[in-house]
Design an enzyme around this catalytic site. Structure first.
Site, PDB file in Angstrom:
ATOM      1  N   SER A 115      18.896  27.799 -29.772  1.00  0.00           N
ATOM      2  CA  SER A 115      18.392  26.584 -30.408  1.00  0.00           C
ATOM      3  C   SER A 115      17.617  25.785 -29.377  1.00  0.00           C
ATOM      4  CB  SER A 115      19.556  25.736 -30.946  1.00  0.00           C
ATOM      5  OG  SER A 115      19.109  24.454 -31.339  1.00  0.00           O
TER       6      SER A 115
ATOM      7  N   HIS B  73      12.929  32.357 -32.613  1.00  0.00           N
ATOM      8  CA  HIS B  73      11.617  32.226 -33.245  1.00  0.00           C
ATOM      9  C   HIS B  73      10.782  33.492 -33.045  1.00  0.00           C
ATOM     10  CE1 HIS B  73      12.503  27.881 -32.130  1.00  0.00           C
ATOM     11  NE2 HIS B  73      12.336  27.799 -33.431  1.00  0.00           N
TER      12      HIS B  73
ATOM     13  N   GLY C  76      15.130  31.727 -39.991  1.00  0.00           N
ATOM     14  CA  GLY C  76      16.295  32.307 -39.343  1.00  0.00           C
ATOM     15  C   GLY C  76      17.592  31.875 -40.015  1.00  0.00           C
ATOM     16  N   GLN C  77      18.569  32.768 -40.032  1.00  0.00           N
ATOM     17  CA  GLN C  77      19.844  32.503 -40.675  1.00  0.00           C
ATOM     18  C   GLN C  77      20.649  31.421 -39.954  1.00  0.00           C
ATOM     19  OE1 GLN C  77      21.157  33.476 -43.568  1.00  0.00           O
ATOM     20  NE2 GLN C  77      22.997  32.261 -43.117  1.00  0.00           N
TER      21      GLN C  77
ATOM     22  N   VAL D  46      19.751  34.870 -33.646  1.00  0.00           N
ATOM     23  CA  VAL D  46      19.640  35.465 -32.314  1.00  0.00           C
ATOM     24  C   VAL D  46      20.503  34.649 -31.368  1.00  0.00           C
ATOM     25  CG1 VAL D  46      18.066  36.060 -30.434  1.00  0.00           C
ATOM     26  CG2 VAL D  46      17.342  36.333 -32.818  1.00  0.00           C
TER      27      VAL D  46
ATOM     28  N   GLN E 153      19.277  25.235 -44.533  1.00  0.00           N
ATOM     29  CA  GLN E 153      17.827  25.153 -44.686  1.00  0.00           C
ATOM     30  C   GLN E 153      17.300  26.351 -45.458  1.00  0.00           C
ATOM     31  OE1 GLN E 153      14.988  23.601 -41.573  1.00  0.00           O
ATOM     32  NE2 GLN E 153      14.647  25.793 -41.314  1.00  0.00           N
TER      33      GLN E 153
ATOM     34  N   ARG F  38      17.668  22.732 -29.110  1.00  0.00           N
ATOM     35  CA  ARG F  38      18.530  21.636 -28.671  1.00  0.00           C
ATOM     36  C   ARG F  38      19.523  22.055 -27.584  1.00  0.00           C
ATOM     37  NH1 ARG F  38      17.658  19.815 -34.132  1.00  0.00           N
ATOM     38  NH2 ARG F  38      16.877  17.669 -34.113  1.00  0.00           N
TER      39      ARG F  38
ATOM     40  N   GLY G 236       8.377  24.181 -32.677  1.00  0.00           N
ATOM     41  CA  GLY G 236       7.989  24.393 -31.298  1.00  0.00           C
ATOM     42  C   GLY G 236       9.151  24.476 -30.335  1.00  0.00           C
TER      43      GLY G 236
END
Length: 291
Positions: free
Chosen positions: A187, A38, A149-150, A178, A155, A189, A32
């Protein structure tokens, strides 16, 4: 069709089975507080599938002690508007109790060496939580294609290896990182950054692309490339600490020794004020910056 919000596993499975009659199902798992990174994955899924599902779940199992689970940004109404505009059909938004029913969960997915390096060295339980929630989501959603996503390169590697080792059906599609106009990887964050920290943050991408430029100029020694990244980061006054600088195989995350081969992943994680920021680029001779 309008975006449909679903909060329980039972209801999602029912709706999923009805929707699958239209054709292939693409899935974008998220925590989220969405951004254009995203949304680029949702749009990619929209182009490649008849039905698009996303999930929003802030997964407690991947947060360690003293990490920001309670403070992690959330805005469901905003996220739903963004998903609907991008063409998402189904949104799975379960509670922690729905995903981890009490009294407690005893069975987890424990990744191997690929999860013990880089982020795993700094956050020892993180990828156990990631792998466990991803396999749970894959079992619930049963997608034909899943999209990551890269930017979170480790991950991606952990999920790819898990799918191979556990015979998880479906295809994993990896979208490019992106970025903001100044190069900072998008991000959730980033919202924690102060004005001064946000102005300094593009040094992370600059450090990585300096190493990429060196590689394209003919420098293939892994230690030299790692030293270049570290030197650039250490020159930034607001970088509080550098957790790691890596030149590694993108599939196994084994550190490169000696000469770097085409396609290696240069990555780093730094503490810049409150947030811990990650980024990576793929070392390739082509002119496209890639991820």
């Amino acid at each position: 069709m309008a975006l449909e919000l679903i909060r329980t596993i039972e209801e999602f499975r029912r709706v999923r089975d009805e929707a699958r009659a239209a054709g292939s199902l693409g899935f974008v798992p998220t925590m989220g507080f969405l951004h254009e990174g995203h949304i680029s994955l949702v749009k990619m899924a929209r182009e490649q599938n008849a039905v698009v599902a996303a999930s929003i779940f802030v997964n407690p199992a991947q947060f360690g002690p003293n990490e920001d689970l309670a403070a992690y940004p959330r805005d469901l109404e905003r996220d739903m508007e963004m998903l609907e505009e991008a063409g998402c059909d189904l949104l799975f938004h379960p509670s922690p109790e729905e995903m981890y029913p009490p009294p407690k969960q005893d069975v987890y997915v424990v990744p191997g060496d690929i999860a013990s390096r880089l982020e795993g060295a700094a956050r020892p339980t993180h990828f156990r939580g990631v792998a466990t929630v991803v396999i749970k989501l894959f079992n619930i959603v049963q997608p034909d294609r899943s999209y990551l996503g890269q930017k979170d390169g480790q991950q991606v590697a952990v999920v790819r290896r898990m799918m191979r080792d556990l015979n998880v059906p479906g295809e994993l599609v990896v979208g490019p990182t992106v970025r903001e106009p100044d190069g900072l990887a998008m991000s959730s964050r980033n919202t924690y950054l102060t004005t001064e920290e946000r102005a300094a943050a593009p040094v992370i991408y600059r450090a990585l692309t300096d190493a990429l430029d060196l590689y394209r100029a003919g420098q293939t020694n892994a230690d030299t490339l790692r030293a270049s990244i570290r030197t650039t980061l250490e020159s930034a006054p607001l970088v509080a600490s550098i957790d790691y600088v890596s030149i590694a195989d993108p599939l196994t995350l084994a550190e490169a020794e000696g000469e770097v081969v085409e396609g290696a992943m240069a990555s780093t994680a730094v503490q810049l004020g409150k947030p811990r920021l990650l980024d990576n680029v793929i070392l390739t001779k082509s002119e496209s910056r890639g991820a």
